[in-house]
Scaffold this active site. Structure first.
Site, PDB file in Angstrom:
ATOM      1  N   GLN A   1     -21.968  27.331  -5.334  1.00 45.83           N
ATOM      2  CA  GLN A   1     -20.676  27.966  -5.610  1.00 45.83           C
ATOM      3  C   GLN A   1     -20.883  29.247  -6.417  1.00 45.83           C
ATOM      4  O   GLN A   1     -21.581  29.258  -7.436  1.00 45.83           O
ATOM      5  CB  GLN A   1     -19.780  26.971  -6.371  1.00 45.83           C
ATOM      6  CG  GLN A   1     -18.364  27.447  -6.618  1.00 45.83           C
ATOM      7  CD  GLN A   1     -17.526  27.591  -5.351  1.00 45.83           C
ATOM      8  OE1 GLN A   1     -17.733  26.895  -4.362  1.00 45.83           O
ATOM      9  NE2 GLN A   1     -16.573  28.502  -5.372  1.00 45.83           N
TER      10      GLN A   1
ATOM     11  N   LYS B   1     -13.206  21.189  -1.624  1.00 44.27           N
ATOM     12  CA  LYS B   1     -14.234  21.043  -0.589  1.00 44.27           C
ATOM     13  C   LYS B   1     -14.619  19.574  -0.447  1.00 44.27           C
ATOM     14  O   LYS B   1     -14.783  19.063   0.669  1.00 44.27           O
ATOM     15  CB  LYS B   1     -15.457  21.892  -0.948  1.00 44.27           C
ATOM     16  CG  LYS B   1     -15.215  23.379  -0.756  1.00 44.27           C
ATOM     17  CD  LYS B   1     -16.270  24.279  -1.398  1.00 44.27           C
ATOM     18  CE  LYS B   1     -15.835  25.741  -1.245  1.00 44.27           C
ATOM     19  NZ  LYS B   1     -16.689  26.705  -1.938  1.00 44.27           N
TER      20      LYS B   1
ATOM     21  N   ASP C   1     -22.519  28.553   4.194  1.00 43.02           N
ATOM     22  CA  ASP C   1     -21.667  29.661   3.750  1.00 43.02           C
ATOM     23  C   ASP C   1     -21.816  30.878   4.660  1.00 43.02           C
ATOM     24  O   ASP C   1     -20.960  31.776   4.641  1.00 43.02           O
ATOM     25  CB  ASP C   1     -22.099  30.123   2.345  1.00 43.02           C
ATOM     26  CG  ASP C   1     -21.221  29.578   1.236  1.00 43.02           C
ATOM     27  OD1 ASP C   1     -20.021  29.378   1.481  1.00 43.02           O
ATOM     28  OD2 ASP C   1     -21.745  29.396   0.121  1.00 43.02           O
TER      29      ASP C   1
END
Ligand code: GUN
Length: 282
Positions: A97, A53, A120
């Site tokens: 995460q 990422k 997200d």
């Protein structure tokens, strides 16, 4: 039939080129899209995803910050950090995460993130908007899959899409996005009886089960579009998908590989969402 292979890696590279230009224009307006990634503990898969990422963010000029915390971090400590990031005007996107250590309730954390920074697309407000078919932050893997289908002009409307897997991150939302595109959607999962009876009906088959080569040619209708979301590490250390690529390739019309398939698209859509957040918040 030998399937056309859809390389997410190539589509990602094209999309990142366009995003880089957009970010350059935003920089000229003194808007600096910025993503903060929070990584708790030392899960090697999570560490590798997070590195991917950050690398992609750098390629398009999105600022990214990594906050690494020990696996002993408490839920309250993480909530305090999220509270600070929610208030920080320089932070446009927040990504915690997953998975999180056992002492932290994932849902509590997801719901603590400001929905306008939820790149997200996991916050219930954004999931609700997605279900209502409204503009919002779409979860990155499902969004990447739809983008791959559209990039090849694959007809979704009226088609029978079968999704194997019902996770909150992939299975459930990809079915919803296919429904939003007017597909007829069937979900299969670990309790489904006679799975092949369903998968053989699929014009579009999305496989997100996390089991090496779970789907073989006998699950697939001639000419189907097969999207492999699995990332499994084989005994020899190499990555492979949930689909038996070599046999399914002979039956499908389109097929995604692993690696270089859906994975790079997930990261690319995260950058798309971060740029969108920066524009909406500025
Ligand atoms: N873990 C595995 N996939 C994801 C994802 O898309 N987002 C977050 N936050 N964690 C993940």
């Amino acid at each position: 039939m030998s399937a056309e292979i859809i390389y997410g890696s190539e589509l990602s590279a094209e999309l990142k080129e366009k995003m880089k230009k957009e970010v350059d224009e935003l920089h000229n307006k003194r808007i600096f899209p910025s993503l903060t990634v929070v990584l708790i503990g030392e899960n090697p898969a999570s560490q590798s995803y997070v590195r991917g990422k950050q690398k992609a963010a750098a390629q398009v000029g999105v600022d990214s910050d990594l906050i690494e915390l020990p696996s002993t971090t408490t839920q309250d400590e993480l909530l305090q950090l999220i509270g600070r990031l929610n208030k920080d005007p320089k932070v446009h996107g927040i990504l915690v995460q997953l998975p999180l250590p056992d002492q932290i309730n994932e849902q509590v954390i997801i719901e603590a993130i400001d929905p306008s920074k939820d790149v997200d697309g996991f916050h219930p407000i954004n999931i609700g908007r997605m279900m209502a078919g409204k503009d919002t932050f779409l979860p990155c893997t499902p969004f990447g899959i739809i983008t791959m289908l559209k990039s090849r002009n694959i007809e979704i409307s009226g088609k029978h899409a079968v999704v194997i897997g019902r996770s909150n991150i992939v299975g459930k939302p990809v079915g919803q996005l296919l429904l939003n595109e007017n597909a007829t959607v069937t979900y299969c999962h670990s309790r489904t009886n006679n799975m092949k009876d369903h998968t053989l009906q699929a014009d579009i088959l999305i496989v997100a089960v996390g089991k090496e080569h779970f789907v073989t040619a006998d699950h697939v209708k001639e000419g189907a579009v097969v999207i492999d979301v699995g990332v499994n590490r084989m005994e020899n250390g190499k990555l492979t998908g949930d689909v038996d690529f070599d046999s399914v390739k002979e039956k499908a019309s389109f097929l995604t590989p692993v690696p270089k398939g859906v994975g790079p698209m997930t990261i690319t859509m995260l950058l798309h969402n971060t740029i969108k957040a920066a524009k909406l918040l500025s």
